[in-house]
Design an enzyme around this catalytic site. Structure first.
Site, PDB file in Angstrom:
ATOM      1  CB  THR A 190      -0.877   0.039   1.264  1.00  0.00           C
ATOM      2  OG1 THR A 190      -0.001   0.051   2.398  1.00  0.00           O
ATOM      3  CG2 THR A 190      -1.788  -1.159   1.366  1.00  0.00           C
ATOM      4  CD  GLU A 336      -5.360  -2.388   1.501  1.00  0.00           C
ATOM      5  OE1 GLU A 336      -5.618  -1.785   0.444  1.00  0.00           O
ATOM      6  OE2 GLU A 336      -4.824  -1.825   2.485  1.00  0.00           O
ATOM      7  CE  LYS A 445     -13.667  10.998  13.063  1.00  0.00           C
ATOM      8  NZ  LYS A 445     -12.375  10.960  12.403  1.00  0.00           N
ATOM      9  CD1 TRP A 450     -18.036  12.228  12.198  1.00  0.00           C
ATOM     10  CD2 TRP A 450     -18.216  10.686  10.592  1.00  0.00           C
ATOM     11  NE1 TRP A 450     -17.598  11.032  12.717  1.00  0.00           N
ATOM     12  CE2 TRP A 450     -17.706  10.061  11.752  1.00  0.00           C
ATOM     13  CE3 TRP A 450     -18.401   9.900   9.453  1.00  0.00           C
ATOM     14  CZ2 TRP A 450     -17.382   8.709  11.806  1.00  0.00           C
ATOM     15  CZ3 TRP A 450     -18.093   8.557   9.506  1.00  0.00           C
ATOM     16  CH2 TRP A 450     -17.583   7.969  10.668  1.00  0.00           C
TER      17      TRP A 450
HETATM   18  P1  AMP Z   1      -4.519   2.369  -3.259  1.00  0.00           P
HETATM   19  O1  AMP Z   1      -4.516   1.205  -2.351  1.00  0.00           O
HETATM   20  O2  AMP Z   1      -3.227   3.106  -3.308  1.00  0.00           O
HETATM   21  O3  AMP Z   1      -5.018   1.978  -4.620  1.00  0.00           O
HETATM   22  O4  AMP Z   1      -5.549   3.433  -2.681  1.00  0.00           O
HETATM   23  C1  AMP Z   1      -6.882   3.072  -2.404  1.00  0.00           C
HETATM   24  C2  AMP Z   1      -7.659   4.274  -2.017  1.00  0.00           C
HETATM   25  O5  AMP Z   1      -7.745   5.202  -3.099  1.00  0.00           O
HETATM   26  C3  AMP Z   1      -9.107   3.972  -1.686  1.00  0.00           C
HETATM   27  O6  AMP Z   1      -9.249   3.498  -0.366  1.00  0.00           O
HETATM   28  C4  AMP Z   1      -9.765   5.312  -1.904  1.00  0.00           C
HETATM   29  O7  AMP Z   1      -9.624   6.158  -0.777  1.00  0.00           O
HETATM   30  C5  AMP Z   1      -8.976   5.884  -3.049  1.00  0.00           C
HETATM   31  N1  AMP Z   1      -9.701   5.646  -4.310  1.00  0.00           N
HETATM   32  C6  AMP Z   1      -9.544   4.649  -5.189  1.00  0.00           C
HETATM   33  N2  AMP Z   1     -10.381   4.784  -6.228  1.00  0.00           N
HETATM   34  C7  AMP Z   1     -11.098   5.908  -6.000  1.00  0.00           C
HETATM   35  C8  AMP Z   1     -12.131   6.596  -6.705  1.00  0.00           C
HETATM   36  N3  AMP Z   1     -12.584   6.158  -7.859  1.00  0.00           N
HETATM   37  N4  AMP Z   1     -12.635   7.721  -6.149  1.00  0.00           N
HETATM   38  C9  AMP Z   1     -12.167   8.195  -4.978  1.00  0.00           C
HETATM   39  N5  AMP Z   1     -11.191   7.600  -4.269  1.00  0.00           N
HETATM   40  C10 AMP Z   1     -10.666   6.467  -4.774  1.00  0.00           C
END
Ligand code: AMP
Length: 546
Positions: A190, A336, A445, A450
């Site tokens: 990640t 994930e 918050k 929220w």
């Molecule tokens: P990663 O693991 O680096 O791919 O990041 C995942 C995170 O990216 C998710 O938990 C979201 O917060 C954000 N994310 C992924 N796709 C989108 C989307 N289409 N719109 C908004 N946030 C997104």
């Protein structure tokens, strides 16, 4: 009573064999940094992947051993993808844009034995020399001998060999082992915007099922006639599964290499007849701006685009559709989740909506793919109503969702009853479509209620003087937290705080409106191009709203 069907394992080697056997006519195009193109076919990819597997086997690489890459989207990376996983070793893709100490941490955590490095990234690898893990034996430069830097400071400490020399003379066929389909196939960390990056260890089974799923009409909609260009990097979550899905469909694949500027991408779209591509909003935003700069810049055949990673601003989507006839589909995913979880395709219930209504709706992240279950619970653990208004944290489960992090058992992101807590705060509407309103850690918050930082950011992007915006919570003695708005103004404008805050009037509840505005030159981004809120929060740690 058990069914009486064959129990063939779902393996990555079978994807490659399928493409090589049945889709020899598809082209695999790979752009070099100088813009020249290398052309292969699926049978050639399969043969070169087999040669690589023979070479690694001869060096004693065992099943389960981690093999890292620091590489762009190009054909040698594709060969490592297939060769390493098919032989039973674990492909570990590393994001070259991470900070050096994060890369060092990741390589050590994974205990990689080989590191494949694109020639353009050798300087970065050399800078890491003192921090490379003790497990590492060999650096493979992804090119010919001539592309190994001379002198090469890594030589002497590690074996340094060119990928072409490594595979030279090896047989072009490998009897791929019949692995347990649950065996590990690849590993990706990640982005770790807070704390250390965490490894997600995919299996052959999860990767194959995810690959089949993204082919569906309402997801990527890829078939043998398609020419698919993943702009999303292959170092980020298996290139969103595209390297596998394209081979399953027998589609052609165009890999753009390190140059992702709009002119280079547009050339590939046009010259190679790309019909489908996927990338993050920054890529499509830059492409739209470039197209608009010269009216002669058009697409002969408008491709279908998918966007994800962060939310797509509606004006970008609208610009592509109305000016260039290009449909952008919004999808959501996470490391994930291999990564795809939801996609926003039309339903019969909204089939008659006109373009504007669907464009507005397309800001939502979409509905669950078959196989993915969603559960959204509020702060008290109660499931929220599907009314598009109430929000809570999204949890997911399914056959391509992680159940634990690599080397880190017991992480609280995994619930006792088998769900993964995404950390995304969402609403769900009557059609089951989710909309991300925030990351759980970024929600502000205020007085027990929220406030969605993302809603405030998206709204203010509609102000004519705002180029970029970020909203973070800062300390308040009475309300705990209040929103602070950070604005990068458009060049040539000088908005006042009153201008900016006045824009929110009537658009959000009064108590949502930020108390302070700060004008800044730029906003920090993470290695995956997302707004780096953790860094902003650090910067404004001592700021108080009252
Ligand atoms: P990663 O693991 O680096 O791919 O990041 C995942 C995170 O990216 C998710 O938990 C979201 O917060 C954000 N994310 C992924 N796709 C989108 C989307 N289409 N719109 C908004 N946030 C997104």
């Amino acid at each position: 009573m058990l069914g009486l069907m064959q129990d063939r394992p779902l393996l990555i080697s079978s994807i490659l064999e399928h493409a090589a056997r049945n889709h020899g006519g598809a082209k695999i195009v790979s752009a070099r940094p100088n813009g020249s193109l290398v052309r292969h076919t699926w049978p050639q990819v399969a043969a070169r992947a087999a040669q690589l597997a023979h070479a690694l086997t001869a060096r004693g690489v065992k099943q389960g051993e981690r093999i890292a890459t620091l590489a762009w989207n190009e054909h040698r990376h594709l060969e490592v993808y297939y060769g390493v996983s098919s032989m039973g070793a674990v492909l570990h893709t590393v994001n070259p844009r991470l900070f050096p100490d994060q890369i060092a941490f990741i390589l050590k955590d994974a205990a990689d034995t080989h590191l494949f490095v694109d020639p353009t990234l050798m300087k970065g690898a050399e800078a890491l020399a003192d921090h490379l893990p003790g497990s590492l034996r060999t650096i493979v430069v992804m090119g010919t001998e001539a592309e190994i830097p001379d002198p090469c400071p890594l030589r002497g400490r590690f074996e340094v060999v060119a990928q072409e020399s490594l595979i030279a003379g090896q047989p072009g066929h490998f009897d791929w082992p019949e692995l347990d389909e649950r065996s590990a196939s690849s590993l990706c960390y990640t982005s770790g915007t807070t704390g250390d990056p965490k490894g997600v260890l995919y299996s052959h089974r999860s990767t194959v099922i995810h690959g089949i799923s993204v082919l569906q009409k309402d997801v990527f909609n890829i078939g043998a006639e398609d020419v698919v260009m993943p702009v999303v990097p292959m170092f980020h979550v298996n290139g969103w599964g595209i390297p596998y899905a394209a081979a399953m469909a027998g589609a052609s694949l165009v890999m753009p290499g390190p140059k992702l500027d709009p002119a280079s991408l547009h050339r590939l779209f046009e010259e190679e007849g790309v019909t489908f591509s996927a990338g993050v909003p920054t890529i499509w935003t830059a492409l739209l701006q470039w197209l608009r700069a010269d009216p002669s810049r058009r697409f002969r055949h408008p491709p279908r685009l998918v966007v994800g990673g962060t939310a797509l601003p509606t004006p970008i989507n609208a610009g592509f559709l109305k000016e260039y006839g290009i449909n952008i589909r919004h999808a959501w995913g996470m490391t994930e989740l291999s990564p795809l979880g939801t996609a926003n395709a039309r339903l019969p219930q909204n089939a008659d909506w006109d373009a504007d209504r669907f464009l507005d709706y397309a800001r939502k992240q979409g509905r669950a793919l078959f196989g993915i279950e969603l559960r959204v619970r509020d702060g008290e653990g109660k499931e929220i109503p599907h009314d598009g208004v109430a929000f809570g944290e999204l949890e997911v489960r399914g056959p391509w969702v992680a159940k634990q992090y690599f080397n880190r058992p017991g992480d609280p992101a995994f619930t006792g009853d088998g769900w993964f807590r995404t950390g995304d705060v969402v609403t769900v509407d009557e059609l089951g479509c989710i909309e991300i309103v925030d990351r759980a850690k970024d929600v502000i918050k205020s007085g027990g209620e929220w406030i969605s930082s993302i809603t405030l950011e998206n709204l203010i992007l509609g102000h004519p003087a705002v180029a970029q915006a970020a909203v973070i919570g800062i300390h308040h003695s009475k309300w705990d937290e209040r929103p602070l708005l950070l604005i990068v103004p458009k060049p040539g404008t000088s908005p006042t705080p009153q201008d900016i805050l006045g824009y929110y009037e009537g658009k959000v509840a009064k108590w949502w409106i930020p108390d302070q505005v700060e004008f800044v030159d730029s906003l920090p981004l993470t290695a995956t191009g997302k707004l780096w809120k953790a860094d902003l929060k650090r910067t404004y740690r001592d700021r108080s709203a009252g």
